[in-house]
Design an enzyme around this catalytic site. Structure first.
Site, PDB file in Angstrom:
ATOM      1  N   THR A 232       0.839  -1.195   0.000  1.00 49.74           N
ATOM      2  CA  THR A 232       0.000   0.000   0.000  1.00 49.74           C
ATOM      3  C   THR A 232       0.875   1.247   0.000  1.00 49.74           C
ATOM      4  OG1 THR A 232      -1.722  -1.158   1.234  1.00 49.74           O
ATOM      5  CG2 THR A 232      -1.799   1.249   1.247  1.00 49.74           C
ATOM      6  N   CYS A 315      25.307   5.479   6.366  1.00 51.82           N
ATOM      7  CA  CYS A 315      24.909   4.075   6.455  1.00 51.82           C
ATOM      8  C   CYS A 315      26.010   3.206   7.051  1.00 51.82           C
ATOM      9  CB  CYS A 315      24.547   3.541   5.070  1.00 51.82           C
ATOM     10  SG  CYS A 315      23.222   4.452   4.273  1.00 51.82           S
TER      11      CYS A 315
END
Length: 372
Positions: A232, A315
């Site tokens: 979704t 990261c």
């Protein structure tokens, strides 16, 4: 706080936050629902998609929203291998790529893909003659980023794409640091981008796919995104991405010129004794990665708590290991650990950047005297 970590993330633009607000509070319908409210949400997502596509400037393909650029990169690499024609089982990439590319390629190599990771020159640029010699009829996909996230070096991705296509292979490019900052190179078949690097929200990226080059699905379920990516969609995030892309498209020249002036001011304020990591000529100048002999970069960051800057990739910075990008430039452990990355852009003022750079330089000199 003086924020100089634009490669890690950018401040959300006020215009973007305002555009997202209704979709946080009252417009909460599922965009895949057939209700009137669902249709309204779906329409808003399609407007956002067109805004991102326009800012990207790529023609002859389609754009699918993802949860991040990391997802988009994983999808592009793994999904292309899934659909590989017989005889093409080789991927070529570069040692200075983001971990999202390198780690995914290593994962694929563990499952039988023939992986070639090319070195770079001392300035971080790719040796195009070496690259061209590596191309053969076994190459399936080449992955080369447009702007490096740690050192700002720009690769000639359009020229590389031409060589790749002549070899009958596909080209994928991580454009996360390029999109909205410089003109996105034409040529790649697959392009990964992210919203939060262009003053949009976190939690949403996208993969642009040239027609006929769409990778096999990575996530299965409802097939909400063109039957290729399930899940979704968040109207709030999509609308935010669209607004950020539209703003970046409108302000591209203004932001670029601002960054050029900031670079010059920063270099002047830092003074002598600093070395720029990576090419200066082939570079996005909102990324200033520098080193100074004898500096302990981690200590420098700890001493300047009210200035946000980094050692390199957000990261990987928590690992404690020196940057793989700086090591690829030939820097030894000591030189890599003496390097810092300053990232600036649209909302950075020249005065705050100059003040921060002078303080960084003063603390670096104090470290040298203390350690002498």
């Amino acid at each position: 706080m003086i924020y100089l970590d634009y490669q890690a993330t950018t401040p959300v633009a006020p215009e973007v936050a305002k555009t997202m607000q209704p979709w946080i509070e009252e417009k909460y319908a599922n965009p895949h629902s057939p209700s009137r409210w669902g249709n309204e949400a779906e329409a808003a997502i399609e407007v956002a998609r067109k805004q991102v596509e326009k800012a990207l400037g790529a023609k002859g393909g389609s754009l699918a929203f993802t949860g991040s650029a990391t997802e988009a990169i994983n999808w592009a690499l793994k999904g292309t291998v899934e659909k590989a024609p017989k005889g093409r089982n080789r991927i070529i990439t570069v040692a200075t790529e983001h971990a999202a590319v390198l780690d995914t390629c290593e994962w694929l190599a563990g499952r039988g893909v023939d992986l070639t990771v090319l070195p770079v020159l001392l300035d971080g640029c790719l040796d195009l003659d070496l690259f061209e010699r590596e191309l053969d009829e076994r190459v399936l996909l080449v992955a080369v980023m447009m702007v490096n996230n740690e050192i700002g070096v720009r690769h000639p991705v359009s020229a590389i794409s031409d060589m790749v296509h002549k070899a009958g292979a596909l080209m994928m490019s991580d454009a996360v640091q390029a999109f909205g900052r410089v003109d996105v190179c034409k040529g790649p078949d697959l392009i990964a981008i992210s919203a939060h690097k262009i003053h949009g929200p976190k939690g949403i990226g996208a993969l642009w796919m040239r027609k006929g080059s769409e990778p096999a699905p990575l996530i299965h379920g409802g097939g909400q995104e063109q039957g290729l990516r399930s899940g979704t969609l968040s109207p709030m995030l999509c609308v935010g991405f669209g607004a950020a892309a539209r703003l970046a498209d409108e302000r591209c020249t203004l932001d670029y010129d601002h960054v050029q002036k900031l670079w010059n001011a920063a270099v002047h304020a830092l003074g002598p004794g600093w070395i720029v990591n990576g090419s200066v000529g082939h570079r996005y100048k909102g990324n200033l990665n520098i080193r100074r002999e004898g500096v302990d970069a981690a200590r420098l960051i700890a001493d300047l708590r009210d200035v946000a800057f980094s050692l390199g990739s957000a990261c990987a910075s928590g690992s404690g290991r020196p940057s793989h990008v700086l090591r690829a430039l030939g820097l030894d452990y000591r030189a890599a650990r003496s390097s810092i990355r300053l990232g600036f852009g649209r909302y950075t003022t020249q005065q705050e950047l100059v003040d921060a750079c002078r303080r960084i330089a003063a603390h670096a000199v104090a470290q040298e005297k203390l350690d002498a």
